[in-house]
Design an enzyme around this catalytic site. Structure first.
Site, mmCIF file in Angstrom:
data_model
loop_
_atom_site.group_PDB
_atom_site.id
_atom_site.type_symbol
_atom_site.label_atom_id
_atom_site.label_comp_id
_atom_site.label_asym_id
_atom_site.label_seq_id
_atom_site.Cartn_x
_atom_site.Cartn_y
_atom_site.Cartn_z
ATOM 1 N N ARG A 273 85.807 -24.528 102.192
ATOM 2 C CA ARG A 273 84.803 -23.676 101.538
ATOM 3 C C ARG A 273 83.608 -24.548 101.149
ATOM 4 N NH1 ARG A 273 86.119 -18.543 99.529
ATOM 5 N NH2 ARG A 273 88.285 -17.936 99.883
ATOM 6 N N GLU A 345 91.929 -18.027 107.527
ATOM 7 C CA GLU A 345 90.982 -17.305 108.371
ATOM 8 C C GLU A 345 90.016 -18.277 109.038
ATOM 9 O OE1 GLU A 345 86.987 -14.648 108.045
ATOM 10 O OE2 GLU A 345 88.374 -14.509 106.355
ATOM 11 N N SER A 348 86.534 -13.655 112.337
ATOM 12 C CA SER A 348 86.751 -12.227 112.125
ATOM 13 C C SER A 348 85.748 -11.450 112.962
ATOM 14 C CB SER A 348 86.607 -11.861 110.644
ATOM 15 O OG SER A 348 85.280 -12.068 110.211
ATOM 16 N N ARG A 384 84.461 -24.435 110.073
ATOM 17 C CA ARG A 384 85.807 -24.379 109.495
ATOM 18 C C ARG A 384 86.899 -24.608 110.539
ATOM 19 N NH1 ARG A 384 88.095 -19.537 105.664
ATOM 20 N NH2 ARG A 384 86.429 -20.279 104.301
#
Length: 419
Positions: A273, A345, A348, A384
């Site tokens: 993050r 995750e 998406s 990420r």
């Protein structure tokens, strides 16, 4: 913005969507009341204006004796018109306020509930088993001289970082592979602006409940994007586009910025993050009846990219209460994170139906008229992903196995050795 005609014809369906999201279903009745009020007040203003104009046209034909009374009546009607126009404007403002507070109507099959109520659709690949103590991505990255968090913090503050040496090359390899996959499937590669106007940011639905995630530059009244979806959604704003040959697809490569408000203490170590990262995002404009099929295509391309980097992952159907306001359905792909023994995750894809395009005025010609198009988006690769790549492909000696899909972008290397 929600389609008011759909709400008028299907109020119970919209209320059911609100319940599934855990949102306020009374807003539906408020919207219908506001819609009726704005239409009736506007009609009254228009009727009074027509009456005033008709009366004014009689002045020239009136006798000198009749004229003063007619002029007085016309002036009274003119004042009444201004008063009614003000009332109509206020009614329309109330209508827009309520309409903008209602999220998109979910499509059939979306699970009800919140963050933990998703449905797992499938698992792909085997979770790795290690014969040595597992290290997290930051330990591995520092050993490869690929990540420098300390200097990122020194220069910019917490949750900033440098990707150095092979870390920078890995990210470029990943994003270039994603760009190649996108172009091979008909997407136009686009380097997008990272600063956008309020009407574009608001048009995509990002200035609602999650506005505190966005960096705002008040002096210029511009917003830093958290995804190139925003700039791509605005690309055709106010236009009538031609979809006769199929969807218009764009792949946006950009830096992205997020404040990560409310996530203090969560995934603060390393680059899971962070406030700034890079991403290749797919974006599609298509006819509304083709949107669900296009959604499956975007998911398929995301899975193709995950296969290139050889990551074990699962696909989930996100619950209604965990959807953003624009999404009618969202599929997440979550890669295995060995150091935390959980799914994370990494990508998406969302079907936004006509919600964004209605706000932004993007239409197509259809059966002699114009109608709002559907928009969809999906992440093809982002910074990420390096977290999952480093952790799943770590070797006992601190080196990193390079997935076959990235080797052409790294000079053919199959192993990256510690610095």
């Amino acid at each position: 913005m929600i389609d008011i005609r759909f709400v008028r014809d299907n109020p119970d369906a919209v209320k059911a969507s609100q319940r599934a999201r855990g949102a306020d279903e009374s807003l539906v009745d408020q919207l219908l009341t506001a819609d009726e009020s704005r239409r009736s007040t506007l009609q009254l203003a228009e009727d009074t204006r027509a009456e005033q104009k008709a009366l004014s046209r009689t002045v020239g034909k009136a006798t000198p004796e009749e004229r003063p009374a007619i002029l007085e009546q016309a002036q009274a009607l003119s004042a009444k018109v201004k008063e009614l126009e003000q009332v109509a404007s206020e009614a329309n403002d109330e209508y827009e306020r309520v309409a903008l507070s209602i999220p998109n109507v979910i499509v059939d099959g979306v699970p009800s509930g919140g963050e933990d109520d998703y449905t797992v659709l499938k698992h792909v690949g085997e979770v790795p088993e290690f014969s040595f103590p597992v290290r997290d991505h930051l330990d591995i990255g520092e050993g490869l001289d690929a990540i420098d968090m300390a200097r990122g913090t020194k220069v910019s503050g917490s949750r900033f970082y440098y990707l150095t040496g092979i870390g920078a090359r890995l990210e470029l390899a990943l994003l270039t592979a994603a760009a190649d996959l996108a172009e091979a499937n008909g997407f136009k590669l686009t380097m997008t602006p990272t600063l956008v106007k309020p009407e574009v940011m608001g048009g995509t639905g990002f200035l609602g409940a999650h506005a505190d995630e966005i960096y705002h530059l008040p002096t210029d009244d511009l917003y830093l994007v958290g995804t190139s979806e925003v700039a791509l959604a605005g690309f055709h704003s106010g236009e009538i586009i031609d979809l006769s040959d199929g969807p218009k697809r764009y792949a946006g490569w950009s830096s992205c910025y997020r404040r990560e408000a409310g996530s203090y203490g969560k995934d603060t170590r390393g680059i899971i993050r962070v406030h700034q990262f890079n991403k290749v995002e797919m974006f599609s404009y298509c006819p509304v009846e083709d949107a669900e099929e296009e959604h499956q295509r975007l998911l398929g391309w995301e899975e193709e990219m995950l296969a290139k980097v050889e990551l074990p992952y699962r696909v989930i159907d996100t619950a209604a209460g965990d959807l953003g306001s624009s999404a009618a359905r969202k599929f997440d792909c979550e890669a295995w994170l060995p150091s935390q023994e959980r799914w994370m995750e990494v990508t998406s894809t969302s079907n936004c139906t006509t919600f964004q395009a209605r706000r932004l005025g993007v239409r197509e010609r259809y059966e002699g008229k114009t109608r709002t198009v559907a928009t969809l988006n999906g992440t093809l690769a982002t910074t990420r992903w390096l977290v999952a790549i480093l952790e799943n492909h770590q070797q006992e000696d601190g080196s990193l196995y390079v997935p076959e899909g990235l080797r052409p972008y790294l000079g053919g290397r199959d192993i990256i050795k510690p610095a």
